[in-house]
Design an enzyme around this catalytic site. Sequence first.
Site, PDB file in Angstrom:
ATOM      1  N   ARG A  49     -12.396   4.020  -2.184  1.00  0.00           N
ATOM      2  CA  ARG A  49     -12.185   3.506  -3.544  1.00  0.00           C
ATOM      3  C   ARG A  49     -11.918   2.017  -3.522  1.00  0.00           C
ATOM      4  O   ARG A  49     -11.526   1.435  -2.500  1.00  0.00           O
ATOM      5  CB  ARG A  49     -11.037   4.224  -4.233  1.00  0.00           C
ATOM      6  N   ASP A  58       1.605   2.118  -8.481  1.00  0.00           N
ATOM      7  CA  ASP A  58       1.529   3.578  -8.569  1.00  0.00           C
ATOM      8  C   ASP A  58       2.821   4.233  -8.111  1.00  0.00           C
ATOM      9  O   ASP A  58       3.310   5.172  -8.735  1.00  0.00           O
ATOM     10  CB  ASP A  58       0.319   4.123  -7.801  1.00  0.00           C
ATOM     11  N   SER A 169      -9.800   4.249   3.504  1.00  0.00           N
ATOM     12  CA  SER A 169     -10.437   5.062   4.544  1.00  0.00           C
ATOM     13  C   SER A 169      -9.485   6.147   5.041  1.00  0.00           C
ATOM     14  O   SER A 169      -9.898   7.297   5.280  1.00  0.00           O
ATOM     15  CB  SER A 169     -10.886   4.179   5.707  1.00  0.00           C
ATOM     16  N   ASP A 213      -4.794   6.497  -4.308  1.00  0.00           N
ATOM     17  CA  ASP A 213      -5.966   6.728  -3.469  1.00  0.00           C
ATOM     18  C   ASP A 213      -6.421   8.175  -3.545  1.00  0.00           C
ATOM     19  O   ASP A 213      -7.616   8.470  -3.657  1.00  0.00           O
ATOM     20  CB  ASP A 213      -5.648   6.363  -2.017  1.00  0.00           C
ATOM     21  N   ASN A 257      -3.310  -2.506   8.074  1.00  0.00           N
ATOM     22  CA  ASN A 257      -2.911  -1.120   8.315  1.00  0.00           C
ATOM     23  C   ASN A 257      -1.479  -0.954   7.848  1.00  0.00           C
ATOM     24  O   ASN A 257      -0.540  -1.360   8.526  1.00  0.00           O
ATOM     25  CB  ASN A 257      -3.043  -0.757   9.798  1.00  0.00           C
TER      26      ASN A 257
END
Length: 478
Positions: A49, A58, A169, A213, A257
Amino acid sequence: MPSDTAMPGELKDAVPVVPLHEWKGAAGRLSKLGGSTGRPDFVVRVPGRVNLIGEHVDYCGYGVFPMAIEQDVFVAVRLVQSGRGSGPPRLILTNTATDQYPPFSCAIKDVREHLSLRRPGESPPWHLYYLCGVLGVLESLGLEGKLEGDTSFEVVVDGRVPPRAGLSSSSALVCAAALTTLVANKGDMTRSDLASLCAQSERHIGTQGGGMDQAIAFLATAGTAQRIEFLPTLSGEKVTLPPSAVFVIANSLVEANKAASDGYNVRVAECRLATWVLAKALGVADFLSLEKVKELQVALGVSLDEMVALVEKHVRKEAYSAAEIAAVLCLPVATLAEKPLMNRIPLENLKLKLYHRITHVLKEAARVAEFHTACCSPSVDLARLGGLMNASHTSLRDLYECSHPRLDELVGLAQGMAYGARLTGAGWGGCMVALCDEGQLAPFLEGLKNKYYSSEGDEGIQKHVFVTQPGAGASILE
């Protein structure tokens, strides 16, 4: 583990089942996926996305504005009879990119144990994300530690979402793992419930994400973005983007990350602490029960603008120490440090910028609402949309401090050639998303090629930059 494949059937709002041959490029992917296991019993697909606006809100309870992208994760599953005396059911994981992601295997009953061995501060190995999704569904179905028989999972993963780029991912892999586990165990679950389950189960990896996500992975529909809300319950509203708008994603080439450091969880904690400090100042009873900024806003019955004014009045601009926050909340420091989430970060060693973090969240939430309104306007103003994206990036860079110098450089270049641009995803590297129109697109791409990717050669722009359209959400392919 069942020996036959069961697809979610008549359940309303279930993940759709799509004929495999209808999916673009599926034949080639299937050949690649089935190379080591033979013909799979079923395949699932979950997209990555891009979030157009609404970053780091969020987990504070506020809405976001993402869309699914074409890049995705394909997972092929074969249920194999391992024979009597071969031990408990196993999960056998293989990735098509074996040079980067080594194979992994474990007894399914030991999934939780393997997740518990995760080392904080290190980048988690890829298979742990898969185990998160498996564990989440087993917990939900009441099957954790109860699977019997001699049927094991043979799983092959083929991921096309750029890793560590802020395009989800990792969450796509978690969602794919959950979906495969659900299908194999004949479970039924709505897309919304699956999204919520995956958001919760991904926390086994250590990061306290908010659910964007996973929500877009399951709720996305081809051709539309989504305005996703989390309170009072998870919901998604389809939003048709302006036909003249072209969204371009470009990778800063700085890997991001969020599970490899404390930065992400510290931001979540700062927002929760800001909520408590503000609630305490306003005399809210049981303020420690609040986990999200929006919960406080709802309890107070005020607007976003009024919340900003309350922050200005009651939360100081200077950073706090843990001891200072504990004093404001009338708690011992040790008690504060033991609270959920606070016990995941080095709380007493940090300078906590509560004003900056909550101010970003509130104003970013307002930008999401304005972006949505602008998209739905009969006369769409791309400059207005771009201006909101630019303001978002400035806030993420200056108030939330989650950008990176190289990412700022890329965004700055893009802002000079397009209507607007901003980092997308958690930040600290990864990708930016820019808004152009058709006339700007060719010179925009040429400008990026010459000014940012010149050292990457002719293939740099093709490898690291792509134009995207709203894609479909997760599906089961048969």
